[in-house]
Scaffold this motif. Structure first.
Motif, PDB file in Angstrom:
ATOM      1  N   GLU A   1       0.820  -1.205   0.000  1.00 19.23           N
ATOM      2  CA  GLU A   1       0.000   0.000   0.000  1.00 19.23           C
ATOM      3  C   GLU A   1       0.858   1.261   0.000  1.00 19.23           C
ATOM      4  N   GLU A   2       2.183   1.095   0.149  1.00 21.86           N
ATOM      5  CA  GLU A   2       3.094   2.236   0.153  1.00 21.86           C
ATOM      6  C   GLU A   2       3.405   2.681  -1.280  1.00 21.86           C
TER       7      GLU A   2
ATOM      8  N   LEU B   1      -5.132  -1.034  -2.889  1.00 18.97           N
ATOM      9  CA  LEU B   1      -6.263  -0.560  -2.076  1.00 18.97           C
ATOM     10  C   LEU B   1      -6.164   0.924  -1.766  1.00 18.97           C
ATOM     11  N   TYR B   2      -5.518   1.674  -2.640  1.00 16.68           N
ATOM     12  CA  TYR B   2      -5.374   3.116  -2.434  1.00 16.68           C
ATOM     13  C   TYR B   2      -6.421   3.832  -3.272  1.00 16.68           C
ATOM     14  N   GLU B   3      -7.224   4.670  -2.614  1.00 13.17           N
ATOM     15  CA  GLU B   3      -8.331   5.337  -3.291  1.00 13.17           C
ATOM     16  C   GLU B   3      -8.047   6.802  -3.627  1.00 13.17           C
ATOM     17  N   GLY B   4      -6.963   7.342  -3.173  1.00 14.66           N
ATOM     18  CA  GLY B   4      -6.575   8.696  -3.577  1.00 14.66           C
ATOM     19  C   GLY B   4      -6.957   9.783  -2.611  1.00 14.66           C
ATOM     20  N   GLY B   5      -8.151   9.744  -2.050  1.00 15.75           N
ATOM     21  CA  GLY B   5      -8.563  10.799  -1.127  1.00 15.75           C
ATOM     22  C   GLY B   5      -8.613  12.156  -1.803  1.00 15.75           C
ATOM     23  N   GLU B   6      -8.440  13.193  -1.006  1.00 15.90           N
ATOM     24  CA  GLU B   6      -8.460  14.569  -1.518  1.00 15.90           C
ATOM     25  C   GLU B   6      -7.042  15.018  -1.849  1.00 15.90           C
TER      26      GLU B   6
ATOM     27  N   PRO C   1      -0.400  13.983  -1.210  1.00 16.68           N
ATOM     28  CA  PRO C   1      -1.511  13.244  -0.604  1.00 16.68           C
ATOM     29  C   PRO C   1      -2.262  14.115   0.393  1.00 16.68           C
ATOM     30  N   GLU C   2      -3.528  13.771   0.631  1.00 16.41           N
ATOM     31  CA  GLU C   2      -4.355  14.569   1.521  1.00 16.41           C
ATOM     32  C   GLU C   2      -3.685  14.700   2.888  1.00 16.41           C
TER      33      GLU C   2
END
Length: 720
Positions: free
Chosen positions: A536-537, A657-662, A702-703
């Motif tokens: 996930e990194e 499983l990384y969705e990006g966020g804001e 990243p957010e």
């Protein structure tokens, strides 16, 4: 016709009766074969050997998978089959033919064989003529003639299946128009049933995912689908035997119906009264389910679905009764059968809607489970699965990374992990607390040889919890990563890419072969030891291991292979990083802010649905609506802070499983010493002015605190 030559005399008379069909067949095959072949001799091919290219086209055109000939033979099969026995629809003609001193079986044989020969003889003659034209113009004579004869024989065998189906349609009806409808029913009725079955399963059943059901079953249940299903790929004994068997069965049915068909059936819609309720109930049931599905998918609830069922059932029943009786007064005849059909349709629907079969609840017993494979769409989706062996494009890279291919490669060492996934899904779906949209596919391989495919959905959080053990299973890794199949003897080169700066370690860094092999083994071990949390990194670089064929693709600049088969070097890949460092390659280097000319900052701010106002805060509430802001950052202190935290955007896809966020997205403009450097490093065209050259690369923040600050800054600068 009672003499020893009754058969040939009968055929002669039959051809005279159907002279129009024979003339039509001759015309269409003349223009479809020799005329087209002569045209091919006038085509000017660009590049290469004309004779070779013409020969390839000629052989392709004469083969059994010529699309136009496949279509033409299907049309002729229906036309000749229906027209050949259309006399059965006229009482006057039936009385005449049945008064002849010849048995019905012999009469059937004359008409059946004549119809087949009307298609077969012109096709064979003009196929041979076309092959001769091709051979005279340089095509390999042996190959074109054998292809023409093979194509003729196999297409005629396939033709006989549709032709006999059309004859059966005539035998079961008493009107030509109804015969055409009957032929269409034979070809489409069961595929329609399967389509409704699959549609209901996809809508109602949470774990259903057998998208190949139609493709697997339709050729077995439809004469037309069976006809076209074997007209591609190589010929095999199985294809020929299956067609001979189906033709034989259909021919026996046609003979039986011809013998039993009553003479007084001429002029009626259906020749056999026993077939009327069977076809009526089947079609009304299907139309009822189709109407239900139509109104249900509009999203207006179960009430509208029932309305659609009633509308489809009543309308279809009335139409069928009109066709059966040619009388509008018979609209509501056989009301009991209409009610039974709609009851069957609702029962069919209920079977799926309330899952009365327990389909979703099914999990194989541990004792019946031979092995299992698991595929999650949002885990390791970056992995390229492919080869250089696509037919017709020798040496060209092609992707084969379908779900079926990946599951076929995999076998979990702990098969019970698949059962645990299913049990976790059942518990999660019962709670109804979270939105489940992450798809996980499980293929169960049972001890009886069957393979069962199921789909389970999880929330992001739940998938992180339940998929960790699967990800660490050695069987999952070996099935999911084709790189683990590569051995040191096959390795020829290693390509390292650090933020689009690609180097071949052997050629450009003079790394010895033994160190390249050590690097392969180190990375393979790192892959096997990775946890889901490690993956996930954000990776530090990309790496690609090349055998002889892949190295040639890189050296030749094959655009199909340009970005394929790169693997991420995660921070957790300690062995790989240590060995690269030993070779003088450091991956932890930060971007030097002094090389950055400016940064284009892009921020997307969600819009508050309640007030309709925009906010500089990160998130006011979940919303699909957002406002876009853009500004250019030139402040050196802010650029320094951004350089410390920015992440190379193409690496975002490697994060499981990384969705990006804001996130805040950046187009970073770097200064370059030369146009060559700018062209090599940039993601697009570089810019050259009188004073400087610079190129652009994509990053993101990243957010978090800095992302929030940049978002507010974007809003303020845009509003000012």
């Amino acid at each position: 016709m009672t003499s020893k030559s009754w058969f040939f005399n009968g055929m002669t008379e039959e051809i005279k009766r159907r002279l129009w069909a024979a003339a039509l067949s001759v015309l269409v095959f003349f223009f479809s074969l020799p005329v087209v072949m002569v045209y091919l001799t006038t085509v000017e091919y660009s590049g290469g050997d004309w004779t070779r290219q013409f020969g390839a086209d000629a052989i392709k055109y004469l083969s059994y998978d010529n699309g136009w000939l496949v279509f033409l033979m299907a049309v002729l099969a229906a036309l000749l089959g229906i027209s050949g026995f259309a006399y059965l629809h006229s009482r006057r003609k039936v009385d005449f033919y049945h008064s002849l001193p010849i048995r019905r079986e012999k009469l059937f044989a004359v008409q059946y064989v004549t119809g087949a020969l009307i298609a077969a003889v012109p096709y064979l003659f003009f196929a041979v003529v076309s092959a001769a034209v091709a051979a005279v113009n340089g095509a390999p004579a042996g190959e074109v003639f054998s292809t023409a004869l093979e194509g003729w024989a196999f297409l005629m065998l396939s033709f006989m299946i549709l032709y006999t189906t059309a004859v059966i349609a005539v035998m079961m009806t008493g009107n030509t128009v109804v015969s055409v409808l009957g032929f269409l029913v034979f070809c489409a009725c069961i595929p329609l049933f399967l389509g409704l079955w699959q549609s209901l399963a996809e809508i109602c059943l949470d774990t259903f995912c057998d998208t190949n059901m139609m493709a697997d079953w339709v050729p077995r249940t439809s004469p037309f689908a069976f006809y076209i299903s074997g007209l591609n790929g190589d010929l095999s004994a199985g294809k020929i035997i299956s067609r001979l068997a189906v033709w034989g069965i259909l021919l026996l049915i046609a003979l039986f119906l011809h013998k039993k068909r009553p003479s007084e059936a001429a002029g009626k819609a259906m020749a056999f009264s026993a077939s009327q309720p069977v076809i009526r109930i089947l079609l009304v049931t299907e139309c009822s389910v189709a109407g239900l599905l139509f109104f249900w998918t509009l999203g207006n609830g179960l009430g509208w679905a029932v309305f659609g069922l009633l509308a489809g059932g009543v309308i279809s029943h009335c139409v069928i009764e009109i066709i059966y009786h040619f009388d509008f007064k018979k609209l509501f005849s056989h009301r009991l059968q209409m009610g039974l059909s709609m009851a069957l349709a609702f029962g069919f629907f209920a079977l799926f809607y309330w899952d009365l079969t327990g389909y979703d609840a099914w999990i194989p017993d541990a004792g019946r489970l031979e092995s299992a494979a698991v595929y999650a769409g949002n885990v390791d989706s970056w992995v390229d699965v492919g080869s250089f062996e696509e037919p017709g494009r020798k040496g060209a890279w092609s992707w084969t990374e379908t779900r079926e291919v990946i599951l076929g490669r995999m076998e979990l060492e702990d098969k019970n992990l698949a059962r645990k996934l299913a049990e976790s899904w059942q518990e999660l779906s019962k709670s109804g607390e979270e939105e489940l949209w992450q798809q996980v596919y499980v293929e169960y391989r049972l001890t009886d040889g069957r393979k069962v495919l199921r789909q389970y959905r999880f929330s992001d959080k739940a998938l992180q919890e339940v998929f960790g053990d699967v990800y660490e299973d050695d069987g999952y890794k070996k099935g999911r990563y084709p790189l683990l199949d590569l051995n040191g003897e096959e390795l020829r080169e290693v390509q390292l890419s650090v933020r689009s700066n690609e180097i071949l370690l052997g050629r450009q860094k003079a790394v010895p072969q033994e160190d390249l092999v050590r690097l392969l083994e180190a990375y393979q071990q790192d892959l096997m030891d990775l946890t889901l949390e490690d993956s996930e990194e954000t990776p530090l670089a990309e790496i690609r291991f090349l055998d002889e064929q892949r190295l040639k693709a890189v050296e030749n600049g094959d655009y199909r292979y340009e970005d394929a088969e790169f693997y991420p070097v995660y921070p957790a890949c300690q062995r790989t990083r240590a060995l690269l460092q030993e070779l003088g390659l450091y991956l932890e280097e930060k971007t030097d802010p002094d090389t950055i000319r400016s940064i284009q900052v892009e921020a997307y701010v969600p819009v508050n649905r309640d007030s309709g106002e925009e906010s500089g805060d990160v998130v006011l509430e979940e919303s699909w609506d957002s406002q876009y802001y853009l500004y250019e950052e030139t402040d050196r202190e802010m650029i320094r802070r951004i350089a410390e935290e920015m992440i190379y955007r193409p690496y975002e896809g490697y994060r499981n499983l990384y969705e990006g966020g804001e996130n805040v997205y950046l187009s970073v403009n770097f200064t370059a010493d030369s146009a060559e450097e700018a062209n090599a490093r940039g993601d697009g065209d570089y810019t050259m002015t009188d004073r400087e050259i610079y190129y652009t690369m994509q990053y993101y923040i990243p957010e978090g605190k800095l992302a929030d600050e940049l978002t507010r800054r974007a809003i303020e600068l845009s509003e000012s």
